[in-house]
Design an enzyme around this catalytic site. Sequence first.
Site, PDB file in Angstrom:
ATOM      1  N   ASP A 161      -7.082  -1.285  -4.669  1.00  0.00           N
ATOM      2  CA  ASP A 161      -8.117  -0.819  -3.585  1.00  0.00           C
ATOM      3  C   ASP A 161      -8.842   0.418  -4.218  1.00  0.00           C
ATOM      4  O   ASP A 161     -10.140   0.421  -4.372  1.00  0.00           O
ATOM      5  CB  ASP A 161      -7.376  -0.112  -2.544  1.00  0.00           C
ATOM      6  CG  ASP A 161      -6.568  -1.356  -1.611  1.00  0.00           C
ATOM      7  OD1 ASP A 161      -6.902  -2.554  -1.819  1.00  0.00           O
ATOM      8  OD2 ASP A 161      -5.876  -0.812  -0.966  1.00  0.00           O
ATOM      9  N   ASP A 177       0.691  -1.171   0.015  1.00  0.00           N
ATOM     10  CA  ASP A 177      -0.021   0.065  -0.044  1.00  0.00           C
ATOM     11  C   ASP A 177       0.840   1.284   0.091  1.00  0.00           C
ATOM     12  O   ASP A 177       2.002   1.253   0.627  1.00  0.00           O
ATOM     13  CB  ASP A 177      -0.962   0.149   1.345  1.00  0.00           C
ATOM     14  CG  ASP A 177      -1.799  -1.021   1.214  1.00  0.00           C
ATOM     15  OD1 ASP A 177      -2.326  -1.326   0.044  1.00  0.00           O
ATOM     16  OD2 ASP A 177      -2.577  -1.488   2.065  1.00  0.00           O
TER      17      ASP A 177
END
Length: 170
Positions: free
Chosen positions: A148, A129
């Site tokens: 995401d 991330d």
Amino acid sequence: MKLSKRSIYIYAVILLTIAVDQISKIVVRNNIVGRTNINPGERISVIGDAFILMNVENTGAFLGMGSDLNPTLRIILLLALPIIVLAFVLRHILKDKSLDNWSLFAFASIIGGGIANVYDRIVYGSVTDFFFIDLGGVFRTGIFNMADLSVTTGMIILVFMSFKKKKTEV
């Protein structure tokens, strides 16, 4: 087996979503120092404190949830279950000819993002991330990635399309 234009569109969106996600993660892994509990790592300010890039390896799911599960449960909940659900969604959108192009794009984006994150869990044991947005406390995200973003965008499109569909039915 000849693929229809519709199927090609679905597969193209899925593959493009996976490619964009994986390329962005490679760039981040190779250029931004990772963050651990011991070393806070590098934070790159893109737009002041509002938009920041960093490298965080997430062993759980959304916002790290599930990272403390035992290994068997983690395999079931973070690998097996998502793969099964993604396969059913893909089967559904390939068979349901009544879906409009926006809904197809949304579902394909969700599938592509899901596959990209599952791939990371299988290959790396974690998901990379790197985006963080903080608009002065008014709007603040967790740390996320392109997969995401694809899943979230797909979900938002599906919500809008369901409202549009209900409005035309009334």
